[in-house]
Design a protein around this motif. Sequence first.
Motif, short mmCIF file in Angstrom:
data_model
loop_
_atom_site.label_atom_id
_atom_site.label_comp_id
_atom_site.label_asym_id
_atom_site.label_seq_id
_atom_site.Cartn_x
_atom_site.Cartn_y
_atom_site.Cartn_z
N GLU A 28 56.80 72.99 41.49
CA GLU A 28 56.94 74.20 40.66
C GLU A 28 56.57 73.93 39.21
OE1 GLU A 28 56.94 77.11 42.24
OE2 GLU A 28 56.86 75.55 43.75
N THR A 29 56.76 72.68 38.77
CA THR A 29 56.33 72.33 37.40
C THR A 29 54.82 72.50 37.27
OG1 THR A 29 58.18 70.81 37.18
CG2 THR A 29 56.31 70.45 35.70
N ILE A 30 54.07 72.16 38.31
CA ILE A 30 52.61 72.34 38.28
C ILE A 30 52.28 73.81 38.06
CG2 ILE A 30 50.50 72.25 39.66
CD1 ILE A 30 51.48 69.74 40.94
N HIS A 31 52.99 74.65 38.78
CA HIS A 31 52.75 76.09 38.67
C HIS A 31 53.01 76.57 37.25
CE1 HIS A 31 53.36 80.29 40.54
NE2 HIS A 31 52.09 79.98 40.51
N ARG A 32 54.15 76.15 36.71
CA ARG A 32 54.53 76.57 35.34
C ARG A 32 53.56 76.03 34.30
NH1 ARG A 32 59.57 75.47 36.46
NH2 ARG A 32 59.43 73.45 35.41
#
Length: 249
Positions: free
Chosen positions: A48-52
Motif C-alpha cells: 500500500e505504501t507503493i500505491h500512496r
Amino acid sequence: MSQSPQPVYHSTHDAYDALPRGNDPRPANVDSYFKAHLHSANYHRALETIHRDSLSAGLPDIACSAPQAKFLMLQARMANAKHILEVGTLGGYSAAWLATTSPDTKVTTIELESRYAAVARQNLIKAGLSERVEILQGLGRTVLMEIENQVRRGERQKFDFVFIDANKPDNLAYFNAALSITKERAVIVVDNVVRNGTVVSEEAAETDDRVRGTRELIEAIGKMEGVEATAIQTVGEKNYDGFLVAMKD
Ligand code: DHB
Ligand code: MG
C-alpha cells in the motif's frame, strides 16, 4: 411488506445506469471491509505504501485496487507462475503484487514513461522487491519485439503469466506478442475491458481509441484457435470495469 419493483432494462446503457457507481458508497465500503479483514498482514502495508507514494509522486490514479491486485497475484499463484510479464508498469504497484506470487517468481514489466519507471524503481527498492522485478523502459511494441528475439535465440525464458495494462489501442498487438513469448497453458489477463460499459458501444469505439482497441482485442480473441477466454466485470473503489482472462491450450 412491499417489495420494491424490479427495474426494467431497455438497453445495456439502462442496465449500466442502474448499477452502483458515482456517489454510491457501497462498492468502496465493501472494498474497505475486505481490506480490513483480508489485507491486514504486514506485507500488505509495504504494498500500500507503493500505491500512496505513486500518487504522491504525481502518477495518475489508475492502478488496480488492492483486492484487484491481490486477485491477480492469486491467479498467478494458481497458475504456479515463475516468469511473469507485465505491460504497463505505472508506479510498480501490480508488479510488486505479482512479485509476491512466490519467492522464486520473476516479473518483467514494461513502461514507456521514464518518469513512471523511475518512480516504480524507487518503490520496488523500498518494498524490498527490486531483485524480483526487471523494469524495461521503452515503447511496448518495441520492447516486446526485443523480448521475442531474445526468446527465439534462447536468451530468455518463456513467460507463464502476462498482465496487459497499458495503452489500450495496442491491446491486440500486446496480446499477440504475449502469445508468441509464453509457454503452453499460459494465462494472459487484460485490464480495463469494460470501461463503464462503453465496450459494447460501436459509437464509443468511433470516438475513443481505448474502446476501439479493447473491442478489437475481444473480437479477435473470439476468432483465435488455441485460446480460451472470458471477461469478468468488476465494481469496487475503482470505476465499473473488468478483466479479460485468457488461457492458451
Ligand atoms: C486508465 C487506464 C488503466 O489501466 C486503468 O486501470 C484505468 C484507467 C486510463 O487510461 O484511463
Ligand atoms: Mg488498468
